[in-house]
Design a protein around this motif. Sequence first.
Motif, mmCIF file in Angstrom:
data_model
loop_
_atom_site.group_PDB
_atom_site.id
_atom_site.type_symbol
_atom_site.label_atom_id
_atom_site.label_comp_id
_atom_site.label_asym_id
_atom_site.label_seq_id
_atom_site.Cartn_x
_atom_site.Cartn_y
_atom_site.Cartn_z
ATOM 1 N N PHE A 184 1.051 -1.240 -0.200
ATOM 2 C CA PHE A 184 -0.119 0.115 0.019
ATOM 3 C C PHE A 184 0.849 1.162 -0.014
ATOM 4 O O PHE A 184 0.437 2.337 -0.695
ATOM 5 N N PHE A 185 2.054 1.332 0.628
ATOM 6 C CA PHE A 185 2.897 2.266 1.003
ATOM 7 C C PHE A 185 3.501 2.702 -0.769
ATOM 8 O O PHE A 185 3.579 3.676 -1.166
ATOM 9 N N LEU A 186 4.014 1.338 -1.017
ATOM 10 C CA LEU A 186 4.632 1.404 -2.401
ATOM 11 C C LEU A 186 3.673 2.029 -3.416
ATOM 12 O O LEU A 186 3.947 2.814 -4.408
ATOM 13 N N GLY A 187 2.415 1.492 -3.583
ATOM 14 C CA GLY A 187 1.193 1.876 -4.379
ATOM 15 C C GLY A 187 1.054 3.402 -4.196
ATOM 16 O O GLY A 187 0.821 4.198 -5.204
ATOM 17 N N ALA A 188 1.140 4.112 -3.191
ATOM 18 C CA ALA A 188 0.729 5.305 -2.851
ATOM 19 C C ALA A 188 1.897 5.982 -3.487
ATOM 20 O O ALA A 188 1.551 7.041 -4.068
ATOM 21 N N VAL A 189 3.087 5.858 -3.352
ATOM 22 C CA VAL A 189 4.233 6.528 -3.701
ATOM 23 C C VAL A 189 4.087 6.596 -5.105
ATOM 24 O O VAL A 189 4.304 7.639 -5.846
ATOM 25 N N TYR A 190 3.980 5.475 -5.956
ATOM 26 C CA TYR A 190 4.018 5.296 -7.480
ATOM 27 C C TYR A 190 2.847 6.101 -7.889
ATOM 28 O O TYR A 190 2.925 6.792 -8.787
ATOM 29 N N GLU A 191 1.438 5.969 -7.268
ATOM 30 C CA GLU A 191 0.369 6.774 -7.788
ATOM 31 C C GLU A 191 0.440 8.285 -7.634
ATOM 32 O O GLU A 191 0.275 9.049 -8.648
ATOM 33 N N ALA A 192 1.206 8.742 -6.752
ATOM 34 C CA ALA A 192 1.661 10.143 -6.652
ATOM 35 C C ALA A 192 2.600 10.614 -7.899
ATOM 36 O O ALA A 192 2.256 11.530 -8.484
ATOM 37 N N VAL A 193 3.715 9.662 -8.103
ATOM 38 C CA VAL A 193 4.598 10.039 -9.132
ATOM 39 C C VAL A 193 3.688 9.818 -10.517
ATOM 40 O O VAL A 193 3.928 10.715 -11.464
ATOM 41 N N GLU A 194 2.810 8.854 -10.567
ATOM 42 C CA GLU A 194 2.056 8.685 -11.943
ATOM 43 C C GLU A 194 1.124 9.929 -12.156
ATOM 44 O O GLU A 194 1.053 10.625 -13.098
ATOM 45 N N ILE A 195 0.428 10.442 -10.896
ATOM 46 C CA ILE A 195 -0.477 11.599 -11.174
ATOM 47 C C ILE A 195 0.079 12.906 -11.826
ATOM 48 O O ILE A 195 -0.001 13.728 -12.568
ATOM 49 N N TYR A 196 1.569 13.305 -11.061
ATOM 50 C CA TYR A 196 2.258 14.346 -11.401
ATOM 51 C C TYR A 196 3.183 14.428 -12.376
ATOM 52 O O TYR A 196 3.230 15.574 -12.940
ATOM 53 N N PHE A 197 3.570 13.291 -12.868
ATOM 54 C CA PHE A 197 4.535 13.136 -13.758
ATOM 55 C C PHE A 197 4.188 12.265 -15.165
ATOM 56 O O PHE A 197 4.401 12.709 -16.165
ATOM 57 N N LEU A 198 3.805 11.059 -14.740
ATOM 58 C CA LEU A 198 3.694 10.080 -15.794
ATOM 59 C C LEU A 198 2.336 10.426 -16.686
ATOM 60 O O LEU A 198 2.318 10.238 -17.814
ATOM 61 N N VAL A 199 1.196 10.696 -15.823
ATOM 62 C CA VAL A 199 -0.217 11.021 -16.882
ATOM 63 C C VAL A 199 0.273 12.171 -17.676
ATOM 64 O O VAL A 199 -0.392 12.146 -18.845
ATOM 65 N N PRO A 200 0.689 13.362 -17.200
ATOM 66 C CA PRO A 200 0.858 14.642 -17.937
ATOM 67 C C PRO A 200 1.734 14.294 -19.178
ATOM 68 O O PRO A 200 1.561 14.577 -20.354
ATOM 69 N N LEU A 201 2.709 13.182 -19.011
ATOM 70 C CA LEU A 201 3.574 13.066 -20.020
ATOM 71 C C LEU A 201 2.941 12.091 -21.126
ATOM 72 O O LEU A 201 3.285 12.288 -22.176
ATOM 73 N N VAL A 202 2.087 11.054 -20.387
ATOM 74 C CA VAL A 202 1.420 10.136 -21.401
ATOM 75 C C VAL A 202 0.336 11.093 -22.288
ATOM 76 O O VAL A 202 0.106 11.014 -23.608
ATOM 77 N N LEU A 203 -0.314 11.914 -21.796
ATOM 78 C CA LEU A 203 -1.167 12.864 -22.497
ATOM 79 C C LEU A 203 -0.877 13.992 -23.046
ATOM 80 O O LEU A 203 -1.549 14.615 -24.000
ATOM 81 N N GLY A 204 0.703 14.169 -23.115
ATOM 82 C CA GLY A 204 0.999 15.182 -23.805
ATOM 83 C C GLY A 204 0.932 16.495 -23.043
ATOM 84 O O GLY A 204 0.758 17.513 -24.039
ATOM 85 N N ALA A 205 0.518 16.625 -21.750
ATOM 86 C CA ALA A 205 0.304 17.910 -21.286
ATOM 87 C C ALA A 205 1.552 18.737 -21.081
ATOM 88 O O ALA A 205 2.652 18.540 -20.820
#
Length: 205
Positions: A184-205
């Motif tokens: 759960f701790f690992l998932g929360a850390v990754y999800e924060a990274v995902e929301i702030y960095f990976l999703v904008p990268l994938v969406l081209g934002a």
Amino acid sequence: MSRLRGPFQLIRADLRAYLLVNVFVYGVLLLGMAVGTLFPSLHAARVASFAGGGQGALVNAVVGNGWVFGAVIFLVNVFPTALLLITLPSLVVPFAGLAVFAIKTIDLGITLAPVDATSRLTLIPHSLTLLIEFQAYALVMFGAYLLGRSWLRPATVEAPTRRQGYVRGLASLGRLWLPALALFFLGAVYEAVEIYFLVPLVLGA
């Protein structure tokens, strides 16, 4: 190290049940996503309900701070979901948490259904979040299964009475909570990274 060996020993001792729990956990999620994909209006209704409800308001309130966002994700996964939906019902009625979790997960799957290009792209980085967090849920649900089995069939844990079987099953559940918390701790850390960095990268934002 002994605390880490305990959960793996439980898994090795009943690998078939552990794998079946995993099939159930991920299968229910995929079922919900399939339903949401087949019925886009249902997906839209669930997304609107989430956005307008308490959880949506909570996400909007903390999304500006990555550390707070990650902490909230961790707490939500641990307390309202793993503890209240899976563990506590299973302490009262054998296997009840599995059924409650299934209902909740189908609803979540409908919300996450890849109904358009944006949701499909977002799901690429988010799939790892789901893999990690749902593995944590699988560990807790496996513990709930062991508790229910030990309770109803105490001979499976060499207990003379159902009461003692319940106690031994509860100990197994507690041991499986340890690696679940780490995930759960690992998932929360990754999800924060995902929301702030990976999703904008994938969406081209």
